[in-house]
Design an enzyme around this catalytic site. Structure first.
Site, PDB file in Angstrom:
ATOM      1  N   LYS A  71       0.850  -1.197   0.000  1.00 16.69           N
ATOM      2  CA  LYS A  71       0.000   0.000   0.000  1.00 16.69           C
ATOM      3  C   LYS A  71       0.873   1.229   0.000  1.00 16.69           C
ATOM      4  O   LYS A  71       1.834   1.314   0.775  1.00 16.69           O
ATOM      5  CB  LYS A  71      -0.853  -0.022   1.286  1.00 16.69           C
ATOM      6  CG  LYS A  71      -1.853   1.097   1.378  1.00 16.69           C
ATOM      7  CD  LYS A  71      -3.112   0.788   0.607  1.00 16.69           C
ATOM      8  CE  LYS A  71      -3.976   2.007   0.364  1.00 16.69           C
ATOM      9  NZ  LYS A  71      -3.446   2.898  -0.689  1.00 16.69           N
ATOM     10  N   LYS A  95       5.199   2.312   8.811  1.00 17.18           N
ATOM     11  CA  LYS A  95       4.000   3.084   9.176  1.00 17.18           C
ATOM     12  C   LYS A  95       2.783   2.161   9.299  1.00 17.18           C
ATOM     13  O   LYS A  95       2.065   2.189  10.292  1.00 17.18           O
ATOM     14  CB  LYS A  95       3.752   4.139   8.085  1.00 17.18           C
ATOM     15  CG  LYS A  95       2.680   5.140   8.388  1.00 17.18           C
ATOM     16  CD  LYS A  95       2.359   6.060   7.179  1.00 17.18           C
ATOM     17  CE  LYS A  95       3.556   6.699   6.519  1.00 17.18           C
ATOM     18  NZ  LYS A  95       3.180   7.704   5.505  1.00 17.18           N
ATOM     19  N   LYS A 107       5.434   2.318  -2.812  1.00 17.52           N
ATOM     20  CA  LYS A 107       5.373   3.705  -3.289  1.00 17.52           C
ATOM     21  C   LYS A 107       5.646   3.681  -4.770  1.00 17.52           C
ATOM     22  O   LYS A 107       6.309   2.773  -5.280  1.00 17.52           O
ATOM     23  CB  LYS A 107       6.446   4.550  -2.583  1.00 17.52           C
ATOM     24  CG  LYS A 107       6.175   6.025  -2.626  1.00 17.52           C
ATOM     25  CD  LYS A 107       5.004   6.367  -1.732  1.00 17.52           C
ATOM     26  CE  LYS A 107       5.099   7.703  -1.096  1.00 17.52           C
ATOM     27  NZ  LYS A 107       4.389   7.721   0.181  1.00 17.52           N
ATOM     28  N   THR A 191      -5.144  12.967   6.440  1.00 16.76           N
ATOM     29  CA  THR A 191      -3.765  13.130   6.907  1.00 16.76           C
ATOM     30  C   THR A 191      -3.647  14.386   7.771  1.00 16.76           C
ATOM     31  O   THR A 191      -3.093  14.338   8.882  1.00 16.76           O
ATOM     32  CB  THR A 191      -2.780  13.183   5.720  1.00 16.76           C
ATOM     33  OG1 THR A 191      -3.154  12.194   4.765  1.00 16.76           O
ATOM     34  CG2 THR A 191      -1.358  12.951   6.170  1.00 16.76           C
ATOM     35  N   ASN A 222      -2.144  19.101   0.340  1.00 13.78           N
ATOM     36  CA  ASN A 222      -3.250  18.418   1.019  1.00 13.78           C
ATOM     37  C   ASN A 222      -2.989  18.261   2.512  1.00 13.78           C
ATOM     38  O   ASN A 222      -3.889  18.436   3.327  1.00 13.78           O
ATOM     39  CB  ASN A 222      -3.491  17.064   0.346  1.00 13.78           C
ATOM     40  CG  ASN A 222      -4.611  16.310   1.011  1.00 13.78           C
ATOM     41  OD1 ASN A 222      -4.377  15.352   1.735  1.00 13.78           O
ATOM     42  ND2 ASN A 222      -5.827  16.771   0.819  1.00 13.78           N
ATOM     43  N   SER A 352      -7.172   5.446   4.020  1.00 13.37           N
ATOM     44  CA  SER A 352      -7.086   4.667   2.773  1.00 13.37           C
ATOM     45  C   SER A 352      -7.497   3.218   3.022  1.00 13.37           C
ATOM     46  O   SER A 352      -8.186   2.601   2.208  1.00 13.37           O
ATOM     47  CB  SER A 352      -5.652   4.678   2.234  1.00 13.37           C
ATOM     48  OG  SER A 352      -5.412   5.840   1.487  1.00 13.37           O
TER      49      SER A 352
HETATM   50  N1  GLU Z   1       1.042   8.925   0.324  1.00 13.74           N
HETATM   51  C1  GLU Z   1       0.486   8.807   1.634  1.00 13.74           C
HETATM   52  C2  GLU Z   1       1.549   8.418   2.640  1.00 13.74           C
HETATM   53  O1  GLU Z   1       2.698   8.655   2.425  1.00 13.74           O
HETATM   54  C3  GLU Z   1      -0.755   7.941   1.676  1.00 13.74           C
HETATM   55  C4  GLU Z   1      -0.563   6.519   1.283  1.00 13.74           C
HETATM   56  C5  GLU Z   1      -1.867   5.748   1.196  1.00 13.74           C
HETATM   57  O2  GLU Z   1      -2.893   6.290   1.533  1.00 13.74           O
HETATM   58  O3  GLU Z   1      -1.803   4.597   0.778  1.00 13.74           O
HETATM   59  O4  GLU Z   1       1.267   7.954   3.723  1.00 13.74           O
END
Ligand code: GLU
Length: 419
Positions: A71, A95, A107, A191, A222, A352
């Site tokens: 994810k 995380k 990512k 976030t 955001n 998410s």
């Molecule tokens: N890009 C965000 C992060 O770094 C969200 C990732 C997601 O929602 O999967 O946490």
């Protein structure tokens, strides 16, 4: 030898080494935990509006597949390379494990300045990127989301492209979609709301009254804009904000709702006010109660770490603080309370996860339900981090990462070498 290079990847390695040493992980067990399971580099050709053809390089890194699908977000920025994406994927793993989500980290990204593309070109590039990724992603293998330089519209194009190839609508392939295309209420704000919620938790710990306290927020995308707005709504005076176009300062507190409207209509803070302009280099070291770096990696280096004058450092961005700066902040723990990135900005991936669950079940929740559950997971993670740092007398980052790394490690040990 590894294919992953560059300062951001090196930073992820150094951070991991600190934790691996602390946890006493044997040398031979380290590469298996640290190195990504797989990565893909793709060429994405598009027709430019002027009739020429351009090719952009895209990446996706899947860190580990031990706990479920991977994810993570997708970044469109001119700095993106394989090493940066790999580091961000690794951080996503710690995380997700810290907050207890059934995911490994991933990512992706494209090396492009999205503001240099027309809307048609951006759509073509987004669709082509997803099309190139189809063999490697899926709702049960790898689920994408937004990150720097991407937004709900791009997630809708991703979802639509994937769905067209499947012959049916597969909303659960991507999170951070518009609500009109299978997204969840509360994801866009998740976030920033999470950052502000954890700032409140930290302020309670430190017995700081937020009403009338001051905050500085670096980054007005955001994450930064919503965090600023939430803090403002809690009575915090947000005295400085910045984005890639510049910084603004007002000692009595900026009009954040108006700034959010300006940024939404103009695309940035540019043109809001000349009188309030501030040198962005002064932002981070200004005296304030709460400092929120919510832009990019490695903005707090050792020199800046020594000069910080905040009481709470809430890392809205991924990786804003270098390992060298960490050593200094570790020595300043009595003065500065760190909410580490993998905790502080985890509200995004938490919601998410809720979006993915709702899409899989075709059953949608009220916004209050989304927020209640988000804060519940964040509170649990916050309490676990504080309990561990208190018990073992360690830095908050060490505690947060130790919890994340241990979870991944124990899942790998239980399952065996295969995943
Ligand atoms: N890009 C965000 C992060 O770094 C969200 C990732 C997601 O929602 O999967 O946490």
């Amino acid at each position: 030898m590894t294919a992953y290079r560059g300062p951001v990847f090196e930073m992820a390695v150094k951070q991991f080494e600190v934790i691996a040493n602390y946890l006493g992980i044997p040398d031979d067990a380290r590469p298996r935990l640290l190195l990504p399971k797989r990565s893909v580099t793709v060429s994405c050709p598009i027709h430019r509006d002027d009739g020429t053809t351009a090719v952009f390089e895209g990446y996706r890194v899947q860190h580990h597949l031990t706990l479920g699908p991977t994810k993570g977000g997708t970044r469109f920025a001119p700095t993106v390379d394989l090493g940066e994406v790999a580091a961000l994927a690794i951080w996503m793993s710690w995380k997700c494990a810290l907050v207890g989500l059934p995911y490994g980290g991933a990512k992706g990204g494209i090396n492009v300045d999205p503001s240099s593309l027309s809307k048609r070109e951006l759509e073509a590039l987004s669709r082509r990127y997803m099309q190139e990724m189809i063999p490697f992603v899926g709702p049960h293998t790898d689920v994408m989301a937004p990150d720097l330089g991407t937004n709900e519209q791009i997630m809708a194009w991703f979802m639509d492209t994937y769905s067209m190839y499947q012959g049916q609508t597969v909303t659960e392939i991507v999170t951070g979609k518009p609500v009109s295309a299978g997204g969840t209420l509360g994801r866009r704000e998740a976030t920033g709301r999470g950052v502000a919620h954890l700032v409140r938790r930290a302020a309670d710990e430190l017995k700081i009254r937020l009403n009338g306290a001051t905050a500085v927020v670096q980054g007005f995308g955001n994450v930064g804009s919503i965090a600023a707005l939430e803090l403002h709504n809690m009575g915090v005076k947000v005295i400085a904000v910045s984005d890639h176009t510049g910084a603004l300062y007002q000692s009595r507190g900026l009009d954040i709702p108006q700034l959010v409207r300006h940024a939404a209509s103009q695309g940035s803070l540019d043109g809001y006010s000349n009188e309030l302009a501030l040198d962005p280099a002064e932002m981070l070291t200004m005296p304030c109660d709460v400092l929120v770096p919510a832009a990019v990696e490695r903005v707090i280096d050792a020199e800046i770490a020594g000069k910080l004058r905040c009481r709470i450092l809430a890392e809205g961005a991924n990786g804003p603080t270098t390992p060298e700066a960490d050593r200094i902040l570790e020595g300043r723990q009595e003065e500065i309370f760190l909410i580490p990135d993998i905790l502080c900005n985890s509200g995004g991936v938490v919601v998410s996860y809720f979006e993915w669950v709702q899409d899989l079940q075709r059953l949608f929740w009220e916004e209050e339900e989304v927020m209640r559950r988000e804060y519940q997971l964040l509170d649990r993670a916050f309490e676990r981090v504080l309990a561990r740092s208190g018990r073992e007398n360690i830095f908050n980052r060490t505690a947060a990462m130790a919890i994340g790394v241990e979870r991944v490690r124990s899942a790998k040990e239980t399952r065996g070498l295969f995943p």
